[in-house]
Motif scaffolding. Structure first.
Motif, mmCIF file in Angstrom:
data_model
loop_
_atom_site.group_PDB
_atom_site.id
_atom_site.type_symbol
_atom_site.label_atom_id
_atom_site.label_comp_id
_atom_site.label_asym_id
_atom_site.label_seq_id
_atom_site.Cartn_x
_atom_site.Cartn_y
_atom_site.Cartn_z
ATOM 1 N N UNK A 284 -15.860 24.604 -5.700
ATOM 2 C CA UNK A 284 -16.277 23.631 -6.718
ATOM 3 C C UNK A 284 -17.324 22.648 -6.205
ATOM 4 N N UNK A 285 -17.626 22.698 -4.920
ATOM 5 C CA UNK A 285 -18.586 21.751 -4.356
ATOM 6 C C UNK A 285 -19.993 22.078 -4.842
ATOM 7 N N UNK A 286 -20.747 21.049 -5.217
ATOM 8 C CA UNK A 286 -22.117 21.212 -5.685
ATOM 9 C C UNK A 286 -22.980 20.118 -5.069
ATOM 10 N N UNK A 287 -24.200 20.480 -4.687
ATOM 11 C CA UNK A 287 -25.133 19.466 -4.201
ATOM 12 C C UNK A 287 -25.341 18.424 -5.298
ATOM 13 N N UNK A 288 -25.231 17.172 -4.915
ATOM 14 C CA UNK A 288 -25.459 16.085 -5.862
ATOM 15 C C UNK A 288 -24.240 15.693 -6.668
ATOM 16 N N UNK A 289 -23.129 16.412 -6.514
ATOM 17 C CA UNK A 289 -21.944 16.064 -7.306
ATOM 18 C C UNK A 289 -21.494 14.645 -6.976
ATOM 19 N N UNK A 290 -20.941 13.981 -7.989
ATOM 20 C CA UNK A 290 -20.547 12.589 -7.836
ATOM 21 C C UNK A 290 -19.201 12.495 -7.115
ATOM 22 N N UNK A 291 -19.173 11.591 -6.150
ATOM 23 C CA UNK A 291 -17.988 11.400 -5.332
ATOM 24 C C UNK A 291 -17.633 9.922 -5.303
ATOM 25 N N UNK A 292 -16.353 9.658 -5.051
ATOM 26 C CA UNK A 292 -15.941 8.273 -4.860
ATOM 27 C C UNK A 292 -15.096 8.189 -3.604
ATOM 28 N N UNK A 293 -15.165 7.052 -2.964
ATOM 29 C CA UNK A 293 -14.478 6.892 -1.693
ATOM 30 C C UNK A 293 -12.968 6.880 -1.900
ATOM 31 N N UNK A 294 -12.270 7.423 -0.926
ATOM 32 C CA UNK A 294 -10.813 7.384 -0.862
ATOM 33 C C UNK A 294 -10.490 7.114 0.598
ATOM 34 N N UNK A 295 -9.242 6.926 0.905
ATOM 35 C CA UNK A 295 -8.910 6.594 2.284
ATOM 36 C C UNK A 295 -7.768 7.440 2.779
ATOM 37 N N UNK A 296 -7.964 7.990 3.960
ATOM 38 C CA UNK A 296 -6.871 8.672 4.628
ATOM 39 C C UNK A 296 -6.190 7.634 5.521
ATOM 40 N N UNK A 297 -4.980 7.312 5.176
ATOM 41 C CA UNK A 297 -4.267 6.307 5.961
ATOM 42 C C UNK A 297 -3.473 6.999 7.061
ATOM 43 N N UNK A 298 -3.430 6.364 8.189
ATOM 44 C CA UNK A 298 -2.772 6.937 9.357
ATOM 45 C C UNK A 298 -2.151 5.816 10.164
ATOM 46 N N UNK A 299 -0.868 5.543 9.907
ATOM 47 C CA UNK A 299 -0.207 4.434 10.596
ATOM 48 C C UNK A 299 -0.243 4.575 12.115
ATOM 49 N N UNK A 300 -0.341 5.824 12.601
ATOM 50 C CA UNK A 300 -0.346 6.027 14.050
ATOM 51 C C UNK A 300 -1.762 6.131 14.597
ATOM 52 N N UNK A 301 -2.741 6.020 13.724
ATOM 53 C CA UNK A 301 -4.114 6.236 14.144
ATOM 54 C C UNK A 301 -4.716 5.040 14.841
ATOM 55 N N UNK A 302 -5.866 5.302 15.435
ATOM 56 C CA UNK A 302 -6.620 4.230 16.073
ATOM 57 C C UNK A 302 -7.042 3.202 15.029
ATOM 58 N N UNK A 303 -7.391 3.695 13.849
ATOM 59 C CA UNK A 303 -7.709 2.822 12.722
ATOM 60 C C UNK A 303 -6.741 3.155 11.596
ATOM 61 N N UNK A 304 -6.409 2.166 10.764
ATOM 62 C CA UNK A 304 -5.368 2.392 9.744
ATOM 63 C C UNK A 304 -5.821 3.200 8.547
ATOM 64 N N UNK A 305 -7.127 3.186 8.254
ATOM 65 C CA UNK A 305 -7.611 3.881 7.061
ATOM 66 C C UNK A 305 -9.021 4.383 7.312
ATOM 67 N N UNK A 306 -9.209 5.693 7.148
ATOM 68 C CA UNK A 306 -10.512 6.318 7.379
ATOM 69 C C UNK A 306 -11.122 6.695 6.033
#
Ligand SMILES: [Zn+2]
Length: 144
Positions: A112-134
């Motif tokens: 389903x991926x298309x060049x130019x398709x509209x995207x919005x940011x989301x966050x991968x949260x990782x309580x054990x990660x170096x950063x809490x949300x990527x």
């Protein structure tokens, strides 16, 4: 997994802390140059403007909206923590504010991926990660 080094995110330092703090709150920040005649925004965050080398660079909140520029479905990656979640879609997106950003697209079949398709940011949260949300991106609501 505990002791393994991670290669997906940089460590947090005093300079990048505002970026990661904002991400944890659901806001994607970029850096914008305030020098006369420049005004260029960039990402990833740098202390100097990569265009004119000015230090007059400030944080700016983005809309979190972007267009898909290119992508690659990664089937094999031995570096932790990627190995646990292949395949995934590594992508380059053009933020509406201008900067181009390396990221990952989630919640979208590769077909389903298309060049130019509209995207919005989301966050991968990782309580054990170096950063809490990527920040990652998913198809924008209502796009199609
Ligand atoms: Zn500049």
């Amino acid at each position: 997994m505990g002791g393994l080094p991670r290669f997906d995110v940089p460590g947090i330092d005093d300079f990048t802390r505002p970026y990661w703090d904002a991400a944890a709150g659901g806001v994607l920040l970029i850096r914008r140059c305030r020098a006369a005649g420049c005004g260029k925004a960039h990402h990833y965050p740098r202390e100097f403007c990569p265009r004119c080398w000015s230090e007059e660079v400030v944080w700016e909140e983005t809309s979190g909206l972007a267009g898909l520029y290119t992508w690659s479905v990664v089937q094999v990656n031995d570096l932790p923590p990627f190995g646990a979640r292949v395949p995934y879609t590594a992508a380059v997106v053009d933020l509406d504010e201008g900067p181009r950003m390396m990221t990952e697209v989630i919640d979208c079949p590769a077909s389903d991926l298309r060049i130019g398709m509209r995207l919005q940011v989301a966050y991968r949260t990782d309580p054990e990660g170096v950063v809490p949300a990527v920040p990652v991106f998913r198809p924008a609501a209502g796009a199609g």
